[in-house]
Design a protein around this motif. Structure first.
Motif, PDB file in Angstrom:
ATOM      1  N   PHE A   1       1.073  -1.171  -0.109  1.00  0.00           N
ATOM      2  CA  PHE A   1      -0.046  -0.030   0.024  1.00  0.00           C
ATOM      3  C   PHE A   1       0.778   1.375  -0.002  1.00  0.00           C
ATOM      4  N   ILE A   2       1.767   1.305   0.946  1.00  0.00           N
ATOM      5  CA  ILE A   2       2.763   2.375   1.074  1.00  0.00           C
ATOM      6  C   ILE A   2       3.619   2.613  -0.205  1.00  0.00           C
ATOM      7  N   LEU A   3       4.090   1.702  -0.927  1.00  0.00           N
ATOM      8  CA  LEU A   3       4.999   1.656  -2.204  1.00  0.00           C
ATOM      9  C   LEU A   3       4.030   2.142  -3.208  1.00  0.00           C
ATOM     10  N   ASN A   4       2.724   1.724  -3.302  1.00  0.00           N
ATOM     11  CA  ASN A   4       2.072   2.280  -4.449  1.00  0.00           C
ATOM     12  C   ASN A   4       1.784   4.013  -4.150  1.00  0.00           C
ATOM     13  N   ARG A   5       1.521   4.382  -3.068  1.00  0.00           N
ATOM     14  CA  ARG A   5       1.364   5.798  -2.672  1.00  0.00           C
ATOM     15  C   ARG A   5       2.615   6.370  -3.109  1.00  0.00           C
ATOM     16  N   LEU A   6       4.002   5.841  -2.762  1.00  0.00           N
ATOM     17  CA  LEU A   6       5.189   6.586  -2.704  1.00  0.00           C
ATOM     18  C   LEU A   6       5.339   6.827  -4.337  1.00  0.00           C
TER      19      LEU A   6
ATOM     20  N   ASP B   1       5.426   9.624   5.239  1.00  0.00           N
ATOM     21  CA  ASP B   1       4.275   9.879   6.651  1.00  0.00           C
ATOM     22  C   ASP B   1       2.879   9.924   6.110  1.00  0.00           C
ATOM     23  N   ALA B   2       2.582  10.435   4.932  1.00  0.00           N
ATOM     24  CA  ALA B   2       1.381  10.615   4.549  1.00  0.00           C
ATOM     25  C   ALA B   2       0.678   9.307   3.988  1.00  0.00           C
ATOM     26  N   ALA B   3       1.588   8.299   3.437  1.00  0.00           N
ATOM     27  CA  ALA B   3       1.196   7.229   2.934  1.00  0.00           C
ATOM     28  C   ALA B   3       1.177   6.242   4.077  1.00  0.00           C
TER      29      ALA B   3
ATOM     30  N   ARG C   1      -3.022   3.311   7.813  1.00  0.00           N
ATOM     31  CA  ARG C   1      -3.437   3.285   8.951  1.00  0.00           C
ATOM     32  C   ARG C   1      -4.965   3.474   8.795  1.00  0.00           C
ATOM     33  N   VAL C   2      -5.486   4.563   8.223  1.00  0.00           N
ATOM     34  CA  VAL C   2      -6.901   4.783   7.894  1.00  0.00           C
ATOM     35  C   VAL C   2      -7.555   3.582   7.153  1.00  0.00           C
ATOM     36  N   ALA C   3      -6.827   3.149   6.130  1.00  0.00           N
ATOM     37  CA  ALA C   3      -7.439   2.033   5.337  1.00  0.00           C
ATOM     38  C   ALA C   3      -7.674   0.591   6.128  1.00  0.00           C
ATOM     39  N   GLY C   4      -6.938   0.700   7.333  1.00  0.00           N
ATOM     40  CA  GLY C   4      -6.959  -0.611   8.062  1.00  0.00           C
ATOM     41  C   GLY C   4      -5.940  -1.774   7.827  1.00  0.00           C
ATOM     42  N   PHE C   5      -4.840  -1.212   7.114  1.00  0.00           N
ATOM     43  CA  PHE C   5      -3.927  -1.987   6.709  1.00  0.00           C
ATOM     44  C   PHE C   5      -2.663  -2.063   7.589  1.00  0.00           C
ATOM     45  N   ALA C   6      -2.365  -0.982   8.280  1.00  0.00           N
ATOM     46  CA  ALA C   6      -1.241  -0.904   9.251  1.00  0.00           C
ATOM     47  C   ALA C   6      -1.692  -0.593  10.645  1.00  0.00           C
ATOM     48  N   GLU C   7      -0.954  -1.304  11.432  1.00  0.00           N
ATOM     49  CA  GLU C   7      -1.231  -1.316  12.921  1.00  0.00           C
ATOM     50  C   GLU C   7      -0.956   0.140  13.328  1.00  0.00           C
TER      51      GLU C   7
ATOM     52  N   LEU D   1      11.615  -0.184   5.206  1.00  0.00           N
ATOM     53  CA  LEU D   1      11.004   0.900   4.539  1.00  0.00           C
ATOM     54  C   LEU D   1      10.871   2.145   5.530  1.00  0.00           C
ATOM     55  N   ALA D   2      11.288   3.213   5.418  1.00  0.00           N
ATOM     56  CA  ALA D   2      11.420   4.217   5.900  1.00  0.00           C
ATOM     57  C   ALA D   2      11.432   5.612   5.161  1.00  0.00           C
ATOM     58  N   ALA D   3      11.154   6.619   6.009  1.00  0.00           N
ATOM     59  CA  ALA D   3      11.178   7.860   5.224  1.00  0.00           C
ATOM     60  C   ALA D   3      12.557   8.132   4.419  1.00  0.00           C
ATOM     61  N   ASP D   4      13.582   7.888   4.796  1.00  0.00           N
ATOM     62  CA  ASP D   4      14.926   8.027   4.378  1.00  0.00           C
ATOM     63  C   ASP D   4      15.506   6.849   3.478  1.00  0.00           C
ATOM     64  N   ALA D   5      14.411   5.591   3.400  1.00  0.00           N
ATOM     65  CA  ALA D   5      15.053   4.765   2.461  1.00  0.00           C
ATOM     66  C   ALA D   5      15.390   4.996   1.289  1.00  0.00           C
ATOM     67  N   VAL D   6      16.337   4.530   0.606  1.00  0.00           N
ATOM     68  CA  VAL D   6      16.894   4.624  -0.555  1.00  0.00           C
ATOM     69  C   VAL D   6      16.163   3.520  -1.786  1.00  0.00           C
ATOM     70  N   LEU D   7      15.179   3.828  -2.312  1.00  0.00           N
ATOM     71  CA  LEU D   7      14.487   2.919  -3.131  1.00  0.00           C
ATOM     72  C   LEU D   7      15.152   2.900  -4.601  1.00  0.00           C
ATOM     73  N   PRO D   8      14.926   1.453  -5.387  1.00  0.00           N
ATOM     74  CA  PRO D   8      15.237   1.751  -6.750  1.00  0.00           C
ATOM     75  C   PRO D   8      14.341   2.523  -7.680  1.00  0.00           C
TER      76      PRO D   8
END
Length: 426
Positions: A260-265, A272-274, A279-285, A323-330
């Protein structure tokens, strides 16, 4: 995003044509959509093509299609001259009024102890209370005063695992969040000759070899389809691949929160918004660390490895990206990929680019997907809803119904009146 649904487990590179795959022919009462959808799901997760004749009229058929979609299965109504054998369930209209099935003989309800009454446990409890084949004898909860969206009948609440098993259930349904308590409860139940249906990957992962050996020794079944993939038949797909030949590689998306978060990114949303949206969608604790650090995916990969090999790496031994705010992703579309490569002797949870990968690239938010390769080059794949009450409850329910079909208990008939499907190879 276009609607997508659970993919029937498929195999590539097989010498036999796809039409030689087994086909389940079902006769359904669409006036009971939940029961009818469950009958379809049980065949679908076995990798069978499904052709169903459903009675009850147009309104009932519409309700059945909706019930199937909620657990991630799409049904189509083929027109005149159109093929019945596709990756979707072929739904044909039967009589407007359902014919009476075989009369139920005398039976004793199956005594069920339920451990946990959260998202999954609450969904299971609702189904159990509405089905006369089952008798709920106790519900283990940590906080009896907690507000729940499911009412636990008076007198069923238990606070102590020993008190739950003292109710002498035939089956323990285990769906609690604390892994040590869950594992101890599973062991205690199996030792007492109680069958177990578990949805808790953390309770199973890393110790599954011991638990399955205990189940064999005690003669008590241990089923855990819902522990990996929610309603998506990931465990069943690995078993099909293993039965075909030696598994050499597994690649999978196993965590809906990260997906879910990766799709939003990818859409330009901040981390943080993702996370807040997840959480709002019920997927994150509230504490999403198990998801973000790869611990959840590692537990599930350990279970899949056990299914493929009879043993799996411990969760702590699997390297994991965070996965974090400062993670370097491909660059490009990215997924959290759980990978096990038997040829290289490696296993890890890592963020990888998947542009152009037809299985992973367009994977919706809470969905999981799996690719299994065997030594002769066959590739088995599936994907579907990997989280949520309805899909995960359906996986637990399928395990319970499979248990009813094969396991004698209490010396009585289980009273199950569903006709076994006709299985053809066309």
């Amino acid at each position: 995003m276009p609607a997508v649904f659970l993919c029937r487990p498929t195999v590539e590179g097989a010498p036999a044509p796809a039409a030689a795959e087994p086909v389940a022919l079902l006769q359904l009462d669409a006036g009971q959509p939940a029961d009818a959808a469950s009958a379809v799901y049980r065949e679908f997760r076995r990798g069978r093509r499904v052709v169903a004749v459903a009675s009850g009229g147009a309104t009932a058929l519409g309700s059945l299609v909706t019930a199937l979609a909620a657990i991630g299965v799409v049904a189509t109504r083929p027109g005149h001259g159109e093929t019945l054998l596709s990756d979707d369930v072929a739904l044909l209209a039967g009589p407007d009024v359902a014919t009476d099935g075989p009369a139920a003989g005398p039976f004793r309800p199956l005594r069920i102890a339920l451990a946990g009454c959260g998202v999954v446990g609450g969904g299971v409890l609702q189904r159990l209370l509405a089905d006369p084949r089952f008798e709920v004898v106790g519900v283990l909860v940590r906080d009896p005063g907690k507000r729940r969206d499911v009412v636990v009948p008076k007198g069923l609440v238990r606070l102590d695992p020993a008190a739950l098993l003292a109710r002498e259930p035939a089956v323990l349904v285990e769906a609690i969040s604390d892994p040590s308590t869950g594992r101890a409860l599973i062991c205690a139940a199996l030792t007492r000759g109680v069958a177990v249906v578990s949805a808790s990957k953390q309770a199973l992962a890393g110790d599954l070899t011991t638990l399955t050996a205990l189940a064999r020794t005690s003669g008590s079944p241990l089923l855990y389809s819902a522990s990996v993939g929610g309603g998506s038949p990931l465990i069943e797909t690995v078993r099909r691949a293993r039965d075909h030949g030696a598994v050499v590689r597994i690649e999978a998306v196993l965590n809906g929160t990260c997906n879910f978060i990766l799709n939003r990114l990818a859409d330009g949303v901040t981390f943080d918004a993702a996370l807040d949206a997840a959480r709002v969608a019920g997927f994150a604790e509230e504490d999403p660390s198990a998801d973000l650090t790869g611990l959840d995916a590692a537990a599930k990969l350990s279970i899949l490895a056990h299914e493929a090999l009879g043993q799996g790496p411990t969760v702590d031994s699997i390297p994991r990206d965070t996965l974090a705010a400062d993670a370097v992703l491909p660059a490009g579309r990215v997924r959290q990929i759980a990978s096990l490569d038997l040829r290289a002797g490696t296993a890890d949870i890592a963020f990888r680019a998947v542009e152009g990968d037809g299985l992973f690239a367009d994977l919706p938010d809470e969905w999981n997907a799996l690719r299994v390769e065997t030594a002769d080059g066959r590739v088995f794949t599936t994907r579907g809803r990997g989280a949520g009450r309805l899909p995960t409850t359906e996986a637990v329910w399928a395990d319970l119904n499979d248990l009813l079909a094969v396991w004698p208990y209490q010396g009585g008939c289980n009273g199950h009146t569903d006709t076994d499907p006709l299985i053809l190879r066309l």
